[in-house]
Motif scaffolding. Structure first.
Motif, PDB file in Angstrom:
ATOM      1  N   GLN A 148       0.228  -1.273   0.259  1.00  0.00           N
ATOM      2  CA  GLN A 148       0.213   0.341  -0.156  1.00  0.00           C
ATOM      3  C   GLN A 148       0.711   1.304   0.533  1.00  0.00           C
ATOM      4  OE1 GLN A 148      -2.893   0.653  -0.481  1.00  0.00           O
ATOM      5  NE2 GLN A 148      -3.016   2.199  -0.553  1.00  0.00           N
ATOM      6  N   ALA A 149       1.898   0.795   0.820  1.00  0.00           N
ATOM      7  CA  ALA A 149       3.097   2.193   1.118  1.00  0.00           C
ATOM      8  C   ALA A 149       3.833   2.916  -0.293  1.00  0.00           C
ATOM      9  CB  ALA A 149       4.225   2.153   1.855  1.00  0.00           C
ATOM     10  N   ILE A 150       3.796   2.094  -1.645  1.00  0.00           N
ATOM     11  CA  ILE A 150       4.258   1.680  -2.417  1.00  0.00           C
ATOM     12  C   ILE A 150       3.055   2.069  -4.012  1.00  0.00           C
ATOM     13  CG2 ILE A 150       4.968   0.225  -4.790  1.00  0.00           C
ATOM     14  CD1 ILE A 150       6.674  -1.648  -2.270  1.00  0.00           C
ATOM     15  N   ALA A 151       1.906   1.551  -3.591  1.00  0.00           N
ATOM     16  CA  ALA A 151       0.649   1.975  -4.537  1.00  0.00           C
ATOM     17  C   ALA A 151       1.216   3.539  -4.019  1.00  0.00           C
ATOM     18  CB  ALA A 151      -0.504   1.159  -3.934  1.00  0.00           C
ATOM     19  N   ASN A 152       0.720   3.742  -2.794  1.00  0.00           N
ATOM     20  CA  ASN A 152       1.074   5.164  -2.734  1.00  0.00           C
ATOM     21  C   ASN A 152       1.780   6.667  -2.927  1.00  0.00           C
ATOM     22  OD1 ASN A 152      -1.322   4.744  -1.181  1.00  0.00           O
ATOM     23  ND2 ASN A 152      -0.448   5.353   0.941  1.00  0.00           N
ATOM     24  N   MET A 153       3.606   5.668  -2.574  1.00  0.00           N
ATOM     25  CA  MET A 153       4.274   6.437  -3.946  1.00  0.00           C
ATOM     26  C   MET A 153       4.275   6.507  -5.252  1.00  0.00           C
ATOM     27  SD  MET A 153       7.978   5.068  -3.699  1.00  0.00           S
ATOM     28  CE  MET A 153       7.753   3.766  -4.768  1.00  0.00           C
ATOM     29  N   ARG A 154       3.604   5.225  -5.722  1.00  0.00           N
ATOM     30  CA  ARG A 154       3.248   5.352  -7.109  1.00  0.00           C
ATOM     31  C   ARG A 154       2.466   6.367  -7.851  1.00  0.00           C
ATOM     32  NH1 ARG A 154      -0.364   1.799 -10.719  1.00  0.00           N
ATOM     33  NH2 ARG A 154      -1.507   3.025  -8.428  1.00  0.00           N
ATOM     34  N   ASN A 155       0.944   6.339  -7.221  1.00  0.00           N
ATOM     35  CA  ASN A 155       0.021   7.552  -7.131  1.00  0.00           C
ATOM     36  C   ASN A 155       0.413   8.774  -7.823  1.00  0.00           C
ATOM     37  OD1 ASN A 155      -2.240   5.377  -7.714  1.00  0.00           O
ATOM     38  ND2 ASN A 155      -2.914   5.870  -5.495  1.00  0.00           N
ATOM     39  N   ASP A 156       1.289   9.273  -6.405  1.00  0.00           N
ATOM     40  CA  ASP A 156       1.552  10.500  -5.930  1.00  0.00           C
ATOM     41  C   ASP A 156       2.649  10.986  -6.950  1.00  0.00           C
ATOM     42  OD1 ASP A 156       0.525  11.107  -3.574  1.00  0.00           O
ATOM     43  OD2 ASP A 156       2.576  10.332  -2.537  1.00  0.00           O
TER      44      ASP A 156
END
Length: 187
Positions: A148-156
């Motif tokens: 989920q942290a990686i997903a947030n980074m990708r979205n940012d």
């Protein structure tokens, strides 16, 4: 024999076999031998149909899934290689986008291979949630939080968010996704 109908059937059958496997696959080779024929070769509709039924039987028993996962693994590994190259060149945003894209597409492929229903445009966060649920447990709670942290980074990175990630954080995300690939796809 209606040559137009036969040609349509054999072409559609070869197209289907190509989508289920690779052109050098035994099913494709045998089907081409019997259905397509050619100079000096005799066509045999019965043998061709037997090959299609055999391919269908193996596919329905899940024997084709390993092939799809190995192809997916190679494709997603290539995307990760690109992400690593961009990371080395200090293109952190671009690297983060590719890391996230590889993660999303590989999780979708793995979920489908494990008969998890996905929405047509499933995004990464709901996908991670589905894969960590107790009745599924394809990933652990700990992995889900990391992903989920990686997903947030990708979205940012992809959507113009506040991208304050360091090279170390992007690299750690790359390593986590690579480790997950190795576990899911047993490379």
């Amino acid at each position: 024999m209606d040559i137009v109908s036969f040609t349509q059937w054999s072409t559609s059958s070869l197209n289907l076999l190509d989508k289920l496997s690779i052109s050098s696959n035994r099913f494709v080779k045998q089907f081409e031998n019997w259905a397509v024929g050619g100079p000096g070769l005799q066509m045999n509709i019965g043998a061709s149909l037997g090959i299609l039924l055999s391919a269908k039987d193996e596919y329905l028993k899940g024997m084709a899934v390993d092939y799809h996962l190995s192809v997916s693994s190679a494709v997603f590994s290539g995307i990760l290689d690109e992400a690593f190259y961009l990371l080395e060149k200090k293109y952190l945003r671009a690297s983060a986008v590719l890391i996230g894209a590889a993660l999303e597409e590989s999780l979708k492929t793995y979920a489908k291979a494990n008969s998890i229903e996905l929405a047509q445009k499933e995004t990464l966060t709901p996908l991670i949630d589905k894969m960590r649920k107790k009745e599924v447990q394809l990933i652990t709670e700990f992995e889900a939080k990391n992903l989920q942290a990686i997903a947030n980074m990708r979205n940012d990175a992809a959507h113009g968010g506040d991208f304050n990630y360091t090279e170390k954080q992007v690299h750690e995300s790359y390593l986590k996704v690579e480790e997950l690939f190795q576990r899911l796809f047993k490379r």
